[in-house]
Every structure is written in structure tokens, then in C-alpha cells.
Design a protein around this motif. Structure first.
Motif, PDB file in Angstrom:
ATOM      1  N   HIS A  56       0.813  -1.214   0.000  1.00  0.00           N
ATOM      2  CA  HIS A  56       0.000   0.000   0.000  1.00  0.00           C
ATOM      3  C   HIS A  56       0.851   1.271   0.000  1.00  0.00           C
ATOM      4  CE1 HIS A  56      -3.119  -2.890   1.180  1.00  0.00           C
ATOM      5  NE2 HIS A  56      -3.995  -1.991   0.789  1.00  0.00           N
ATOM      6  N   SER A  57       2.124   1.119  -0.265  1.00  0.00           N
ATOM      7  CA  SER A  57       3.012   2.279  -0.269  1.00  0.00           C
ATOM      8  C   SER A  57       3.635   2.463  -1.640  1.00  0.00           C
ATOM      9  CB  SER A  57       4.113   2.103   0.779  1.00  0.00           C
ATOM     10  OG  SER A  57       5.021   3.175   0.739  1.00  0.00           O
ATOM     11  N   VAL A  58       3.863   3.727  -2.023  1.00  0.00           N
ATOM     12  CA  VAL A  58       4.484   4.029  -3.313  1.00  0.00           C
ATOM     13  C   VAL A  58       5.932   3.562  -3.330  1.00  0.00           C
ATOM     14  CG1 VAL A  58       5.154   5.880  -4.893  1.00  0.00           C
ATOM     15  CG2 VAL A  58       2.957   5.989  -3.698  1.00  0.00           C
ATOM     16  N   GLY A  59       6.650   3.782  -2.230  1.00  0.00           N
ATOM     17  CA  GLY A  59       8.044   3.367  -2.123  1.00  0.00           C
ATOM     18  C   GLY A  59       8.262   2.617  -0.827  1.00  0.00           C
ATOM     19  N   GLU A  60       9.524   2.360  -0.512  1.00  0.00           N
ATOM     20  CA  GLU A  60       9.837   1.624   0.709  1.00  0.00           C
ATOM     21  C   GLU A  60      10.324   2.547   1.823  1.00  0.00           C
ATOM     22  OE1 GLU A  60      12.467  -1.551  -0.356  1.00  0.00           O
ATOM     23  OE2 GLU A  60      10.861  -2.761  -1.224  1.00  0.00           O
ATOM     24  N   ASN A  61      10.250   3.880   1.588  1.00  0.00           N
ATOM     25  CA  ASN A  61      10.582   4.836   2.647  1.00  0.00           C
ATOM     26  C   ASN A  61       9.335   5.054   3.494  1.00  0.00           C
ATOM     27  OD1 ASN A  61      13.401   5.709   2.084  1.00  0.00           O
ATOM     28  ND2 ASN A  61      12.500   6.218   0.103  1.00  0.00           N
ATOM     29  N   ILE A  62       9.135   4.162   4.442  1.00  0.00           N
ATOM     30  CA  ILE A  62       7.908   4.170   5.233  1.00  0.00           C
ATOM     31  C   ILE A  62       8.255   4.358   6.703  1.00  0.00           C
ATOM     32  CG2 ILE A  62       5.812   2.891   5.784  1.00  0.00           C
ATOM     33  CD1 ILE A  62       6.424   1.155   3.299  1.00  0.00           C
ATOM     34  N   LEU A  63       7.569   5.294   7.338  1.00  0.00           N
ATOM     35  CA  LEU A  63       7.729   5.485   8.779  1.00  0.00           C
ATOM     36  C   LEU A  63       6.853   4.467   9.495  1.00  0.00           C
ATOM     37  CD1 LEU A  63       7.690   9.373   9.079  1.00  0.00           C
ATOM     38  CD2 LEU A  63       9.634   7.858   9.478  1.00  0.00           C
ATOM     39  N   VAL A  64       7.464   3.712  10.390  1.00  0.00           N
ATOM     40  CA  VAL A  64       6.756   2.644  11.090  1.00  0.00           C
ATOM     41  C   VAL A  64       6.832   2.868  12.594  1.00  0.00           C
ATOM     42  CG1 VAL A  64       6.653   0.161  11.534  1.00  0.00           C
ATOM     43  CG2 VAL A  64       7.248   0.996   9.249  1.00  0.00           C
ATOM     44  N   THR A  79      10.407   4.182  13.585  1.00  0.00           N
ATOM     45  CA  THR A  79      11.477   3.675  12.729  1.00  0.00           C
ATOM     46  C   THR A  79      11.199   4.020  11.265  1.00  0.00           C
ATOM     47  OG1 THR A  79      10.430   1.523  12.320  1.00  0.00           O
ATOM     48  CG2 THR A  79      11.830   1.710  14.278  1.00  0.00           C
ATOM     49  N   LEU A  80      12.245   3.913  10.490  1.00  0.00           N
ATOM     50  CA  LEU A  80      12.145   4.049   9.039  1.00  0.00           C
ATOM     51  C   LEU A  80      12.585   2.729   8.433  1.00  0.00           C
ATOM     52  CD1 LEU A  80      11.828   5.914   6.470  1.00  0.00           C
ATOM     53  CD2 LEU A  80      14.290   6.337   6.683  1.00  0.00           C
ATOM     54  N   SER A 102      14.224   9.731  15.379  1.00  0.00           N
ATOM     55  CA  SER A 102      13.584  10.656  16.313  1.00  0.00           C
ATOM     56  C   SER A 102      12.908  11.754  15.516  1.00  0.00           C
ATOM     57  CB  SER A 102      14.628  11.263  17.257  1.00  0.00           C
ATOM     58  OG  SER A 102      14.078  12.359  17.972  1.00  0.00           O
ATOM     59  N   MET A 103      11.760  12.219  15.970  1.00  0.00           N
ATOM     60  CA  MET A 103      11.028  13.267  15.264  1.00  0.00           C
ATOM     61  C   MET A 103      11.781  14.592  15.265  1.00  0.00           C
ATOM     62  SD  MET A 103       8.345  11.859  14.017  1.00  0.00           S
ATOM     63  CE  MET A 103       7.056  13.060  13.695  1.00  0.00           C
ATOM     64  N   THR A 104      12.812  14.702  16.095  1.00  0.00           N
ATOM     65  CA  THR A 104      13.561  15.962  16.183  1.00  0.00           C
ATOM     66  C   THR A 104      14.912  15.906  15.470  1.00  0.00           C
ATOM     67  OG1 THR A 104      14.500  15.281  18.314  1.00  0.00           O
ATOM     68  CG2 THR A 104      12.458  16.568  18.363  1.00  0.00           C
ATOM     69  N   ASP A 105      15.260  14.750  14.912  1.00  0.00           N
ATOM     70  CA  ASP A 105      16.544  14.600  14.215  1.00  0.00           C
ATOM     71  C   ASP A 105      16.311  14.360  12.724  1.00  0.00           C
ATOM     72  OD1 ASP A 105      17.874  14.839  16.612  1.00  0.00           O
ATOM     73  OD2 ASP A 105      18.000  12.670  16.943  1.00  0.00           O
ATOM     74  N   LYS A 106      17.101  15.034  11.891  1.00  0.00           N
ATOM     75  CA  LYS A 106      16.981  14.851  10.449  1.00  0.00           C
ATOM     76  C   LYS A 106      17.472  13.462  10.043  1.00  0.00           C
ATOM     77  CE  LYS A 106      17.123  19.590   8.698  1.00  0.00           C
ATOM     78  NZ  LYS A 106      17.776  20.521   7.743  1.00  0.00           N
ATOM     79  N   ILE A 107      16.867  12.945   8.991  1.00  0.00           N
ATOM     80  CA  ILE A 107      17.257  11.648   8.451  1.00  0.00           C
ATOM     81  C   ILE A 107      17.629  11.811   6.982  1.00  0.00           C
ATOM     82  CG2 ILE A 107      15.827  10.297  10.029  1.00  0.00           C
ATOM     83  CD1 ILE A 107      13.715  10.108   7.840  1.00  0.00           C
ATOM     84  N   ASN A 108      18.403  10.871   6.475  1.00  0.00           N
ATOM     85  CA  ASN A 108      18.749  10.833   5.052  1.00  0.00           C
ATOM     86  C   ASN A 108      18.020   9.668   4.404  1.00  0.00           C
ATOM     87  OD1 ASN A 108      20.671  13.011   5.122  1.00  0.00           O
ATOM     88  ND2 ASN A 108      22.115  11.604   6.090  1.00  0.00           N
ATOM     89  N   ALA A 109      17.551   9.874   3.183  1.00  0.00           N
ATOM     90  CA  ALA A 109      16.823   8.813   2.488  1.00  0.00           C
ATOM     91  C   ALA A 109      16.944   8.999   0.983  1.00  0.00           C
ATOM     92  CB  ALA A 109      15.353   8.817   2.902  1.00  0.00           C
ATOM     93  N   CYS A 140      15.798  15.443   5.759  1.00  0.00           N
ATOM     94  CA  CYS A 140      14.644  16.133   6.337  1.00  0.00           C
ATOM     95  C   CYS A 140      14.290  15.508   7.684  1.00  0.00           C
ATOM     96  CB  CYS A 140      13.440  16.059   5.398  1.00  0.00           C
ATOM     97  SG  CYS A 140      12.808  14.381   5.161  1.00  0.00           S
ATOM     98  N   LEU A 141      13.378  16.137   8.386  1.00  0.00           N
ATOM     99  CA  LEU A 141      12.825  15.542   9.595  1.00  0.00           C
ATOM    100  C   LEU A 141      11.861  14.428   9.188  1.00  0.00           C
ATOM    101  CD1 LEU A 141      12.082  18.752  11.719  1.00  0.00           C
ATOM    102  CD2 LEU A 141      13.918  17.088  12.089  1.00  0.00           C
ATOM    103  N   PRO A 142      11.692  13.410  10.017  1.00  0.00           N
ATOM    104  CA  PRO A 142      10.828  12.283   9.647  1.00  0.00           C
ATOM    105  C   PRO A 142       9.424  12.689   9.209  1.00  0.00           C
ATOM    106  CG  PRO A 142      12.090  11.732  11.595  1.00  0.00           C
ATOM    107  CD  PRO A 142      12.363  13.178  11.310  1.00  0.00           C
ATOM    108  N   GLN A 143       8.840  13.694   9.867  1.00  0.00           N
ATOM    109  CA  GLN A 143       7.472  14.089   9.532  1.00  0.00           C
ATOM    110  C   GLN A 143       7.372  14.775   8.169  1.00  0.00           C
ATOM    111  OE1 GLN A 143       9.240  15.095  12.155  1.00  0.00           O
ATOM    112  NE2 GLN A 143       8.898  17.248  12.681  1.00  0.00           N
ATOM    113  N   ASN A 144       8.523  15.183   7.596  1.00  0.00           N
ATOM    114  CA  ASN A 144       8.523  15.838   6.282  1.00  0.00           C
ATOM    115  C   ASN A 144       8.952  14.901   5.153  1.00  0.00           C
ATOM    116  OD1 ASN A 144       7.780  18.309   7.447  1.00  0.00           O
ATOM    117  ND2 ASN A 144       9.909  18.882   7.818  1.00  0.00           N
ATOM    118  N   LEU A 145       9.163  13.636   5.469  1.00  0.00           N
ATOM    119  CA  LEU A 145       9.672  12.687   4.481  1.00  0.00           C
ATOM    120  C   LEU A 145       8.646  12.446   3.371  1.00  0.00           C
ATOM    121  CD1 LEU A 145      12.014  10.661   3.844  1.00  0.00           C
ATOM    122  CD2 LEU A 145      10.641   8.939   5.033  1.00  0.00           C
TER     123      LEU A 145
END
Length: 218
Positions: A56-64, A79-80, A102-109, A140-145
Motif C-alpha cells: 500500500h506504499s508508493v516506495g519503501e521509505n515508510i515510517l513505522v 522507525t524508518l 527521532s522526530m527531532t533529528d533529520k534523516i537521510n533517504a 529532512c525531519l521524519p514528519q517531512n519525508l
């Protein structure tokens, strides 16, 4: 933005190749969780649950939102999905990597790039759309992925190119790749020159020249 879904996981106490086969035999998928502030741990998730999430996802960059159930102890960790390993032939899921975030730390994807619209150069002038980059590295931050990055190519004419710097990104998303890299280009149509079928006509001329040469020697 990327979807955030809930998934139940359980600790995987067995180790080794045979234990992995045992996990898969009972309808589960081996997994691992790791992160800057998280001790790496072996887990397992129900195969059906992870298949539904990925389908059900377009890609595999999914927040879980991973709910780790260890007996009476329950721990939740955002998690990502970092990597999904598939069987090369049957395509079934073999293993999943979860990266604790963490919702306050940027992630790379790595985010897929997808064109939409029909290029003017392709539609009206026979140009060829070439995609040089299938994905871009973002931060970006997880919520902006984002799930993916869509690019409108309808205004591109023959000879036009679109670079990383031209991508329209969601708020809070930065690209890590070189801004000058080319993502799309509309190339000129290839012209195939007709080859004259003159091989048969040239044969008598060659024979004639040989006869003249032979006569001269006499």
C-alpha cells in the motif's frame, strides 16, 4: 508525506541460518532494528503484516511505529524501513531493516523521482525523454519525508534538460546530491540514414575494370 503505520514486532532469540529458516517457516520475516541511540536487536514481524504495508506504499521509505512486544513488556519506537531484501525469483520478503529515528533529528533517504505530464518536445517534435536519475538523496525531519518526488515535464522542449536544482521539493526537504546533476533531458529524435542498395550495381563495374586491366597486360 510518507505514511506512518503501526507494526507489531517480537524479539528473535534464535541466531544462525537454521533459525532464520525456522522463523520463515512459521510465517514470520526476520528483521533487525538499529540506530544512533538504539542497541541493535534481532526481531521478527508477521509476513502478512509487512506485505500489506509495502503493497500500500508508493516506495519503501515508510515510517513505522514499531510496537515491540516482549512478553508483558511493550516498547514503541518510531522507525524508518531502511532496507527490504527480496528473494531474487519468488520476490517474497526475506529480511527487513528498521532504522530507529527521532522526530527531532533529520534523516537521510533515497527518494524516487517520477515524471508526470507529456513533454512538448516529445509530443509535438518526436523528441526522446531520457531519465538520468531515478532517485535523489534527501535530508529532512521524519514528519517531512516525502513518498516520492513528482516532476512536471510538460513544458520541456527538444534540447531542454532539468537538473537537481530545478526540482520542486516539499517544505523542509533538502537535496544532498550535486545541484548540477541532470535528472531529465529531452533529446533530439534519432535520424536513421537510408543505405543505398547499390551493391549489386557495383559488381559489373568491378568486373569490367578487371577485364580492361587484363587486356592492357596482353
Amino acid at each position: 508525506m510518507a505514511k506512518q503505520v503501526k507494526l507489531i514486532a517480537r524479539p528473535r532469540t534464535e541466531s544462525g541460518r537454521n533459525s532464520v529458516k525456522t522463523v520463515r517457516a512459521r510465517g514470520a520475516v526476520p528483521a533487525v532494528i538499529y540506530g544512533a541511540r538504539t542497541t541493535p536487536s534481532n526481531l521478527e514481524v508477521t509476513r502478512r503484516d509487512i506485505e500489506v504495508i509495502l503493497s500500500h506504499s508508493v516506495g519503501e521509505n515508510i515510517l513505522v511505529d514499531l510496537e515491540i512486544q516482549d512478553g508483558s513488556k511493550v516498547t514503541n519506537q518510531l522507525t524508518l524501513i531502511q532496507e527490504v531484501q527480496h528473494h531474487p525469483i519468488r520476490r517474497q520478503i526475506l529480511h527487513v531493516d528498521f532504522h530507529a529515528v527521532s522526530m527531532t533529528d533529520k534523516i537521510n533517504a533515497e527518494i524516487s523521482v517520477e515524471p508526470f505530464g507529456e513533454s512538448d518536445g516529445v509530443k509535438n517534435f518526436g523528441g526522446l525523454l531520457e531519465q538520468n536519475m531515478r532517485s535523489v538523496s534527501i535530508s529532512c525531519l521524519p514528519q517531512n519525508l516525502p513518498e516520492l518526488i513528482k516532476v512536471d515535464i510538460s513544458a520541456m522542449k527538444v534540447g531542454d534538460s532539468l537538473h537537481v536544482r530545478d526540482l520542486v521539493l516539499p517544505e523542509g526537504v533538502e537535496v544532498n546530491d550535486d545541484a548540477d546533476l541532470t535528472v531529465f533531458i529531452v533529446a533530439e529524435p534519432k535520424v536513421v540514414e537510408a543505405t543505398p542498395a547499390s551493391g549489386a550495381a557495383k559488381a559489373p563495374e568491378v568486373i569490367k575494370e578487371k577485364k580492361v586491366e587484363a587486356a592492357a597486360k596482353k
